[in-house]
Design an enzyme around this catalytic site. Sequence first.
Site, PDB file in Angstrom:
ATOM      1  N   LEU A 167       0.660  -1.095   0.074  1.00  0.00           N
ATOM      2  CA  LEU A 167      -0.028   0.099   0.055  1.00  0.00           C
ATOM      3  C   LEU A 167       0.853   1.455  -0.001  1.00  0.00           C
ATOM      4  O   LEU A 167       0.715   2.281   0.664  1.00  0.00           O
ATOM      5  CB  LEU A 167      -1.016  -0.042   1.049  1.00  0.00           C
ATOM      6  CG  LEU A 167      -2.154  -1.248   1.070  1.00  0.00           C
ATOM      7  CD1 LEU A 167      -2.921  -0.818   2.221  1.00  0.00           C
ATOM      8  CD2 LEU A 167      -2.934  -0.941  -0.295  1.00  0.00           C
ATOM      9  N   HIS A 176       3.680   5.243   2.433  1.00  0.00           N
ATOM     10  CA  HIS A 176       2.685   4.352   2.790  1.00  0.00           C
ATOM     11  C   HIS A 176       1.500   4.922   3.021  1.00  0.00           C
ATOM     12  O   HIS A 176       1.348   6.069   3.352  1.00  0.00           O
ATOM     13  CB  HIS A 176       2.969   3.523   4.089  1.00  0.00           C
ATOM     14  CG  HIS A 176       2.262   2.271   4.339  1.00  0.00           C
ATOM     15  ND1 HIS A 176       0.942   2.497   4.869  1.00  0.00           N
ATOM     16  CD2 HIS A 176       2.664   0.889   4.042  1.00  0.00           C
ATOM     17  CE1 HIS A 176       0.713   1.061   4.857  1.00  0.00           C
ATOM     18  NE2 HIS A 176       1.578   0.331   4.201  1.00  0.00           N
ATOM     19  N   HIS A 177       0.359   4.270   2.731  1.00  0.00           N
ATOM     20  CA  HIS A 177      -0.951   4.865   2.619  1.00  0.00           C
ATOM     21  C   HIS A 177      -1.298   5.129   4.102  1.00  0.00           C
ATOM     22  O   HIS A 177      -2.221   5.992   4.480  1.00  0.00           O
ATOM     23  CB  HIS A 177      -1.905   3.639   1.980  1.00  0.00           C
ATOM     24  CG  HIS A 177      -3.112   4.526   1.566  1.00  0.00           C
ATOM     25  ND1 HIS A 177      -3.597   5.966   1.755  1.00  0.00           N
ATOM     26  CD2 HIS A 177      -4.189   4.335   0.418  1.00  0.00           C
ATOM     27  CE1 HIS A 177      -4.656   6.403   1.206  1.00  0.00           C
ATOM     28  NE2 HIS A 177      -4.836   5.280   0.320  1.00  0.00           N
ATOM     29  N   SER A 178      -0.693   4.624   5.091  1.00  0.00           N
ATOM     30  CA  SER A 178      -0.880   4.946   6.465  1.00  0.00           C
ATOM     31  C   SER A 178      -0.334   6.529   6.824  1.00  0.00           C
ATOM     32  O   SER A 178      -0.674   6.992   7.808  1.00  0.00           O
ATOM     33  CB  SER A 178      -0.367   3.840   7.627  1.00  0.00           C
ATOM     34  OG  SER A 178       0.811   3.920   7.149  1.00  0.00           O
ATOM     35  N   ASN A 182      -4.540  10.530   6.618  1.00  0.00           N
ATOM     36  CA  ASN A 182      -5.610  10.450   5.859  1.00  0.00           C
ATOM     37  C   ASN A 182      -6.572  11.153   6.220  1.00  0.00           C
ATOM     38  O   ASN A 182      -7.196  11.001   7.302  1.00  0.00           O
ATOM     39  CB  ASN A 182      -5.686   8.926   5.461  1.00  0.00           C
ATOM     40  CG  ASN A 182      -4.667   8.138   4.974  1.00  0.00           C
ATOM     41  OD1 ASN A 182      -5.077   7.974   3.599  1.00  0.00           O
ATOM     42  ND2 ASN A 182      -3.710   7.610   5.463  1.00  0.00           N
TER      43      ASN A 182
END
Length: 468
Positions: A31, A144-146, A307
């Site tokens: 991700l 990373h998407h986090s 996010n």
Amino acid sequence: MAESVPPPTAELRLLDSGFIELEDSDRHISLGIAAVAIIAGEPPSRDEFSHTLTRGLERNARLRQTVRRAPLDLATPVWENDPHFDLAHHVRWTALPRPGDEQELCELVATEMEERLDRDHPLWQCVVVERLAGDRWALIVKAHHSLVDGVSGISLFEHLCDPVSDPVAAEAENRAAPESPGSTAARLLGWAGGGLRLPVALPRFVIGAVRGLTPVALAAFTPAADSSLNGPIGRQRRYVIARPSLSDVRAICAAFGVTVNDVVLTAVAAGYRDLLFGRNERPAPNKLRILVPVSMRTEQAKDVLDNRVSAMMPFLPIDVADPVERLSTIHARMTEHKSRDEARAESSLLTVASRLPFAPMAWTLRLMARFPQRSVSALATNVPGPRHELAVCGRRVLQLLPAVPIAMRLRTAIAILSYADQLTFGITGDYDTAPDIGVIADGIVREIQRLREHADIRRLPPPDIAGG
């Protein structure tokens, strides 16, 4: 600029930790979100590039932090300072074989999207591509998407670029500075006033949330028609790009009274329609429900690395053959989704959920991630990028390409990014089950060309029937 000092620890938001749970649920996925810059001239020296990155780190203290998770996820994961941070862990240099053209760069990007980021270190990486055709080089920045969503990811890339000398951009940055004590006092007064209005506002909020979440919940749990777009995915990736004219998109918006997002989704629908025809599948009305992320980020939070997104899940009208009718249908559907305030209702639900004990939420997310979802077949995210030109180490950024991961049985995903006067679609696909994603790219460009032709006809003056 003084270096920002992060707190020793800070809890991850629920959505941020959710992306870690999602990655853990499938050994085939990574991700990472990437921005790929194609840059003029010769690449910088390693010392010069390290100096540029160090300056960028001063603006993003989170880039020096790792994720620490509690045993059994009994407590919320936290960001904590990496006591052994080493910039060398995050920079890699490589070169393409000659001629170093776009196809070879796309193959490299696909390979980078396959690789998971090392959780023992801060979750980001830079890859310097030393040789491209035409006296150019490239920089791949992956996080990373986090750590980032689309908007904060582009903001992160901008912070790794040279400082902007444009006074208008500088003024915008000043407006996003931390609030003053006076504004904090005003906010406290606002909270007090909000408490007095709570008996009236709470029922209204509940009604609005139910109204907005009902169609989202139905979409999330109602399977779409079977399609080759949804199914198990492997570890390898493909990546292609499409570059329609941004001026054409603006002309279409002006002629038909629609938004850029309407035009973008219409082009995406045309690309998938062509793809399904090429696979001998009938593009039925309920064949393609698409996940469309919606940014909930305020201007003041533009540079915060986390996010802040919600989503809408409309069906794309891939059964409609006429481009203008397809655009009209998209516009009507997106207007309806927005009128129900689905994205804000979903965001409110996430806010409420984040206040619940973390352990049951984490276990629920982990369980849900392991169930094969069949309601959504694709993802398209549209991110507004910088309107001004960027530079890295004094070298001009010519193009900026987006790349997003695939997961949750979605065999393709599309990121759309504007930069200066350009518009680029970055299409990621599963290597084995989506070898034909170039068809989507061709369909996107062709659709926008067709809509531009219709827009020109629409704007022509009426014929002079009184003339000779």
